[in-house]
Motif scaffolding. Structure first.
Motif, short mmCIF file in Angstrom:
data_model
loop_
_atom_site.label_atom_id
_atom_site.label_comp_id
_atom_site.label_asym_id
_atom_site.label_seq_id
_atom_site.Cartn_x
_atom_site.Cartn_y
_atom_site.Cartn_z
N ASN A 59 0.82 -1.22 0.00
CA ASN A 59 0.00 0.00 0.00
C ASN A 59 0.85 1.26 0.00
OD1 ASN A 59 -3.11 -0.50 0.44
ND2 ASN A 59 -2.06 -2.08 1.62
N PHE A 60 1.91 1.23 0.80
CA PHE A 60 2.75 2.41 0.95
C PHE A 60 4.21 1.98 0.92
CE2 PHE A 60 -1.21 3.09 3.31
CZ PHE A 60 -1.73 4.16 2.59
N PRO A 61 4.83 2.04 -0.25
CA PRO A 61 6.19 1.52 -0.41
C PRO A 61 7.26 2.30 0.34
CG PRO A 61 5.43 2.60 -2.43
CD PRO A 61 4.25 2.49 -1.52
N SER A 62 6.92 3.48 0.87
CA SER A 62 7.91 4.27 1.60
C SER A 62 7.21 5.16 2.61
CB SER A 62 8.73 5.14 0.63
OG SER A 62 7.88 6.13 0.05
N ARG A 63 7.98 5.68 3.56
CA ARG A 63 7.43 6.62 4.53
C ARG A 63 6.88 7.86 3.81
NH1 ARG A 63 7.92 8.19 9.95
NH2 ARG A 63 9.07 6.29 10.39
N GLU A 64 7.61 8.31 2.78
CA GLU A 64 7.16 9.49 2.05
C GLU A 64 5.80 9.27 1.40
OE1 GLU A 64 11.42 9.67 2.71
OE2 GLU A 64 10.16 8.14 1.80
N ALA A 65 5.61 8.08 0.82
CA ALA A 65 4.33 7.78 0.18
C ALA A 65 3.19 7.79 1.19
CB ALA A 65 4.41 6.42 -0.52
N LEU A 66 3.44 7.25 2.38
CA LEU A 66 2.42 7.23 3.43
C LEU A 66 2.09 8.64 3.89
CD1 LEU A 66 0.70 5.77 5.57
CD2 LEU A 66 2.75 5.67 7.02
N VAL A 67 3.12 9.44 4.17
CA VAL A 67 2.91 10.79 4.67
C VAL A 67 2.16 11.65 3.65
CG1 VAL A 67 4.07 12.93 5.34
CG2 VAL A 67 4.85 10.75 6.26
N MET A 68 2.53 11.54 2.38
CA MET A 68 1.85 12.34 1.36
C MET A 68 0.39 11.95 1.21
SD MET A 68 3.88 14.64 0.19
CE MET A 68 4.38 14.73 1.92
N GLU A 69 0.09 10.65 1.32
CA GLU A 69 -1.30 10.21 1.22
C GLU A 69 -2.11 10.71 2.41
OE1 GLU A 69 -4.81 8.79 -0.07
OE2 GLU A 69 -2.97 9.10 -1.19
N ILE A 70 -1.51 10.69 3.60
CA ILE A 70 -2.19 11.23 4.78
C ILE A 70 -2.49 12.71 4.59
CG2 ILE A 70 -1.91 11.82 7.21
CD1 ILE A 70 -0.27 9.25 7.51
N TYR A 71 -1.50 13.43 4.11
CA TYR A 71 -1.65 14.88 3.91
C TYR A 71 -2.80 15.16 2.94
CZ TYR A 71 -0.21 19.72 3.06
OH TYR A 71 -0.17 21.09 2.97
#
Length: 203
Positions: A59-71
């Motif tokens: 779902n989220f291959p990196s911390r950056e991908a997760l944070v951007m989706e949350i934002y």
């Protein structure tokens, strides 16, 4: 052959539903944990969400991908609340309540803001998403107020966000609510100066 395809499709539906639930669960846990601390390990988020590492990284291959989706998700939530408020409030009341929601988002997501800064600070990191959805929501509220004659004409969404920019100078760890309310009341009073007054029905 056709029977097999139909069975396959019906089997895929709950799988997609499970995958969506997993994604939503990860996001919900991540918002809480990253708001608390920008340095929360991804393994902790995965564990609290009840998913394995493989599911998490699909779902989220990196911390950056997760944070951007949350934002993006959090901005959408605030933006969508504008239409909900316009459905059940007078336009100027809807605008004022929406500004309160924007203030709560800004102040209670301090840890998330740190995570966003970390994710976007490196030269090869992702760019911070533009607040287009917030600007569009603000514009809908302003146009509704202008149509009702309750604010001065010609105010843009950029004007509004600049006017309430003082919110981002408040300390989230302090008792910010009273100061934020006072600031937003001042902004709302300024918007009302020069308002032509509520239009008569059918005018």
């Amino acid at each position: 052959m056709g029977e097999y395809s139909g069975a396959s499709r019906s089997a895929e539906t709950p799988q997609r539903a499970d995958a969506q639930r997993n994604r939503e669960r990860i996001l919900a846990v991540a918002v809480t944990e990253l708001t608390r601390s920008a340095d929360t390990p991804l393994s902790v988020i995965a564990k609290k969400a009840g998913v394995g590492q493989g599911t998490f990284y699909r779902n989220f291959p990196s911390r950056e991908a997760l944070v951007m989706e949350i934002y993006r998700h959090e901005m959408r939530q605030v933006a969508e609340s504008a239409d909900q408020l316009l459905c059940c409030r007078e336009p100027d009341r809807a605008l004022r309540e929406w500004m309160d929601r924007l203030a709560r988002f800004s102040m209670t997501k301090a840890g998330l803001a740190d995570a966003i800064r970390q994710a976007t600070s490196s030269p090869d990191g992702p760019a911070k998403p533009k607040p287009d959805t917030l600007l569009q929501a603000a514009d809908r509220l302003l146009r509704a107020c202008e149509e009702a004659g309750t604010i001065r004409p010609g105010v843009t969404s950029d004007d509004l966000l600049l006017a309430i920019g003082g919110l981002w100078q408040l300390d989230p760890a302090s008792g910010w609510q009273e100061r934020a309310a006072r600031l937003l009341d001042l902004v709302m009073d300024g918007l009302r100066v020069g308002a032509p007054g509520r239009k008569a029905p059918g005018a």
